[in-house]
Design an enzyme around this catalytic site. Sequence first.
Site, mmCIF file in Angstrom:
data_model
loop_
_atom_site.group_PDB
_atom_site.id
_atom_site.type_symbol
_atom_site.label_atom_id
_atom_site.label_comp_id
_atom_site.label_asym_id
_atom_site.label_seq_id
_atom_site.Cartn_x
_atom_site.Cartn_y
_atom_site.Cartn_z
ATOM 1 N N LYS A 67 -16.694 30.047 11.748
ATOM 2 C CA LYS A 67 -16.839 31.106 10.734
ATOM 3 C C LYS A 67 -18.283 31.576 10.553
ATOM 4 O O LYS A 67 -18.520 32.728 10.217
ATOM 5 C CB LYS A 67 -16.295 30.624 9.387
ATOM 6 C CG LYS A 67 -14.779 30.519 9.318
ATOM 7 C CD LYS A 67 -14.396 30.121 7.889
ATOM 8 C CE LYS A 67 -12.912 29.960 7.702
ATOM 9 N NZ LYS A 67 -12.571 29.739 6.287
ATOM 10 N N ASN A 88 -13.975 35.237 8.596
ATOM 11 C CA ASN A 88 -12.764 34.575 9.090
ATOM 12 C C ASN A 88 -11.819 35.534 9.815
ATOM 13 O O ASN A 88 -10.757 35.147 10.262
ATOM 14 C CB ASN A 88 -12.016 33.849 7.955
ATOM 15 C CG ASN A 88 -11.456 34.816 6.938
ATOM 16 O OD1 ASN A 88 -12.087 35.821 6.605
ATOM 17 N ND2 ASN A 88 -10.284 34.544 6.426
ATOM 18 N N GLY A 131 -19.115 27.784 1.747
ATOM 19 C CA GLY A 131 -18.605 29.135 1.995
ATOM 20 C C GLY A 131 -17.468 29.499 1.056
ATOM 21 O O GLY A 131 -17.416 30.627 0.537
ATOM 22 N N THR A 154 -24.880 18.655 -4.193
ATOM 23 C CA THR A 154 -26.287 18.985 -3.947
ATOM 24 C C THR A 154 -26.620 20.227 -4.775
ATOM 25 O O THR A 154 -26.233 21.340 -4.414
ATOM 26 C CB THR A 154 -26.511 19.261 -2.442
ATOM 27 O OG1 THR A 154 -25.845 18.251 -1.693
ATOM 28 C CG2 THR A 154 -27.971 19.314 -2.081
ATOM 29 N N LEU A 225 -8.228 24.691 -3.929
ATOM 30 C CA LEU A 225 -8.114 25.413 -2.657
ATOM 31 C C LEU A 225 -7.421 24.585 -1.575
ATOM 32 O O LEU A 225 -6.964 25.109 -0.569
ATOM 33 C CB LEU A 225 -9.511 25.837 -2.146
ATOM 34 C CG LEU A 225 -9.912 27.283 -2.460
ATOM 35 C CD1 LEU A 225 -10.019 27.494 -3.950
ATOM 36 C CD2 LEU A 225 -11.220 27.661 -1.795
ATOM 37 N N GLY A 248 -3.837 25.687 -2.696
ATOM 38 C CA GLY A 248 -4.428 26.766 -1.906
ATOM 39 C C GLY A 248 -3.467 27.501 -0.977
ATOM 40 O O GLY A 248 -3.896 28.363 -0.208
HETATM 41 P P1 NAP Z 1 -18.269 23.933 3.374
HETATM 42 O O1 NAP Z 1 -19.005 25.224 3.541
HETATM 43 O O2 NAP Z 1 -18.471 22.823 4.319
HETATM 44 O O3 NAP Z 1 -18.605 23.404 1.870
HETATM 45 C C1 NAP Z 1 -18.062 22.225 1.377
HETATM 46 C C2 NAP Z 1 -18.615 21.940 -0.021
HETATM 47 O O4 NAP Z 1 -17.970 20.753 -0.484
HETATM 48 C C3 NAP Z 1 -20.120 21.682 -0.047
HETATM 49 O O5 NAP Z 1 -20.665 22.289 -1.179
HETATM 50 C C4 NAP Z 1 -20.225 20.176 -0.171
HETATM 51 O O6 NAP Z 1 -21.305 19.748 -0.995
HETATM 52 C C5 NAP Z 1 -18.949 19.804 -0.887
HETATM 53 N N1 NAP Z 1 -18.518 18.456 -0.467
HETATM 54 C C6 NAP Z 1 -18.121 18.067 0.764
HETATM 55 N N2 NAP Z 1 -17.847 16.747 0.770
HETATM 56 C C7 NAP Z 1 -18.117 16.296 -0.479
HETATM 57 C C8 NAP Z 1 -18.057 15.022 -1.118
HETATM 58 N N3 NAP Z 1 -17.662 13.930 -0.435
HETATM 59 N N4 NAP Z 1 -18.403 14.913 -2.422
HETATM 60 C C9 NAP Z 1 -18.802 16.006 -3.116
HETATM 61 N N5 NAP Z 1 -18.895 17.245 -2.569
HETATM 62 C C10 NAP Z 1 -18.543 17.394 -1.281
HETATM 63 O O7 NAP Z 1 -16.706 24.174 3.351
HETATM 64 P P2 NAP Z 1 -15.944 25.493 2.850
HETATM 65 O O8 NAP Z 1 -15.815 26.447 3.971
HETATM 66 O O9 NAP Z 1 -16.569 25.926 1.585
HETATM 67 O O10 NAP Z 1 -14.449 24.928 2.594
HETATM 68 C C11 NAP Z 1 -14.217 24.003 1.576
HETATM 69 C C12 NAP Z 1 -12.730 23.723 1.426
HETATM 70 O O11 NAP Z 1 -12.029 24.885 1.042
HETATM 71 C C13 NAP Z 1 -12.054 23.224 2.723
HETATM 72 O O12 NAP Z 1 -11.248 22.131 2.379
HETATM 73 C C14 NAP Z 1 -11.207 24.389 3.159
HETATM 74 O O13 NAP Z 1 -10.023 23.978 3.838
HETATM 75 C C15 NAP Z 1 -10.848 25.014 1.817
HETATM 76 N N6 NAP Z 1 -10.490 26.440 1.969
HETATM 77 C C16 NAP Z 1 -9.216 26.811 1.658
HETATM 78 C C17 NAP Z 1 -8.836 28.140 1.792
HETATM 79 C C18 NAP Z 1 -7.435 28.567 1.464
HETATM 80 O O14 NAP Z 1 -7.017 29.634 1.910
HETATM 81 N N7 NAP Z 1 -6.712 27.797 0.687
HETATM 82 C C19 NAP Z 1 -9.779 29.093 2.238
HETATM 83 C C20 NAP Z 1 -11.086 28.671 2.524
HETATM 84 C C21 NAP Z 1 -11.440 27.332 2.386
HETATM 85 P P3 NAP Z 1 -22.846 19.739 -0.512
HETATM 86 O O15 NAP Z 1 -23.360 21.128 -0.775
HETATM 87 O O16 NAP Z 1 -23.476 18.700 -1.357
HETATM 88 O O17 NAP Z 1 -22.819 19.385 0.943
#
Ligand code: NAP
Length: 283
Positions: A67, A88, A131, A154, A225, A248
């Site tokens: 992405k 996406n 994201g 963070t 989500l 989600g």
């Molecule tokens: P990303 O850019 O990798 O961001 C993940 C975020 O989660 C970061 O802020 C990270 O914190 C935090 N995080 C990860 N592991 C953690 C932990 N162990 N403890 C506390 N915080 C934690 O991922 P993303 O693209 O935003 O996606 C996040 C989620 O949304 C995924 O599970 C994805 O499948 C879901 N999603 C769902 C849909 C839908 O259509 N339902 C659409 C998009 C995304 P830090 O900043 O501290 O690293």
Amino acid sequence: MKINKIAILGDPIKHTLSPKMHNYWLKELGISGRYEAIKTPIKNFEKTIKKLCNKDYKGVNLTIPLKEEALKYLNKKDKVVNFVGATNVLIFSKQNIIEGKNTDVYGFKKSLIKLIKNKKRKTAIIIGGGGAARAVLCALIEMGYKKINIFNRTKKNAEKIKKDFIRNFSSNLKIKIVCENLKNLEENLEKSDLLVNTTPLGMKNFPALDINIEKLKTDSFVFDLVYNPLETKLIKNSKERGIKNTNGLDMLMYQAQRSFYYWLNKKPKITNKLKKILEKEIK
Ligand code: NAP
């Protein structure tokens, strides 16, 4: 007869629900076409999109880890893609122009409206700073939320979102964005009308989002989500407290619906039948 070819690229790609949804819609609408999943590690991305463009694909969806990588190859993108820092959906044109869109904002917004209907939209909490948090922030502002607290592991990643948002959109928006460490979440829950989890916590193979939601108002809403599993600890706890909630899956279907529209100029229907098919795949 012309076959409309579309695909989802990513790695891993085995468990994606997108081919199920899009092939279902192609059939329902009597459109000749196919939507396939192509395993694409980052190192093969450029080669793969060039090949698909040359083979007259309408476009592709992108998932982990592409992405953000895809931004380098876009000839056209809008403000939302710029701010979210991720795309996406790619739309290919005959002249090999690649346009990037982000349909997560649309998907989240549609699903949230379904959940809260006409209820007041004042204060919201976003958990996470990646994201998905950026897409959710765009949608909440478009929907009229006035104060948005971003709680992230963070804190500086949340602060970066706020800074980028102000730079990209407007510095004089009448919206308050407050960034805090995730550790301070529970003491701030009682002031919120909406709680959104945008982290992968709670997802299959990840630890649960370990928070106590006792202080959330019973007339607030919870949006997780995560859709695999369909019921995370957060959703289960919300149900126990009688708080209206959603996982989600609707968001996933709405973002797909918008993608389909971008490629084929048709808006497919999101039905209970389709939702049941996807839920069965997840279970
Ligand atoms: P990303 O850019 O990798 O961001 C993940 C975020 O989660 C970061 O802020 C990270 O914190 C935090 N995080 C990860 N592991 C953690 C932990 N162990 N403890 C506390 N915080 C934690 O991922 P993303 O693209 O935003 O996606 C996040 C989620 O949304 C995924 O599970 C994805 O499948 C879901 N999603 C769902 C849909 C839908 O259509 N339902 C659409 C998009 C995304 P830090 O900043 O501290 O690293």
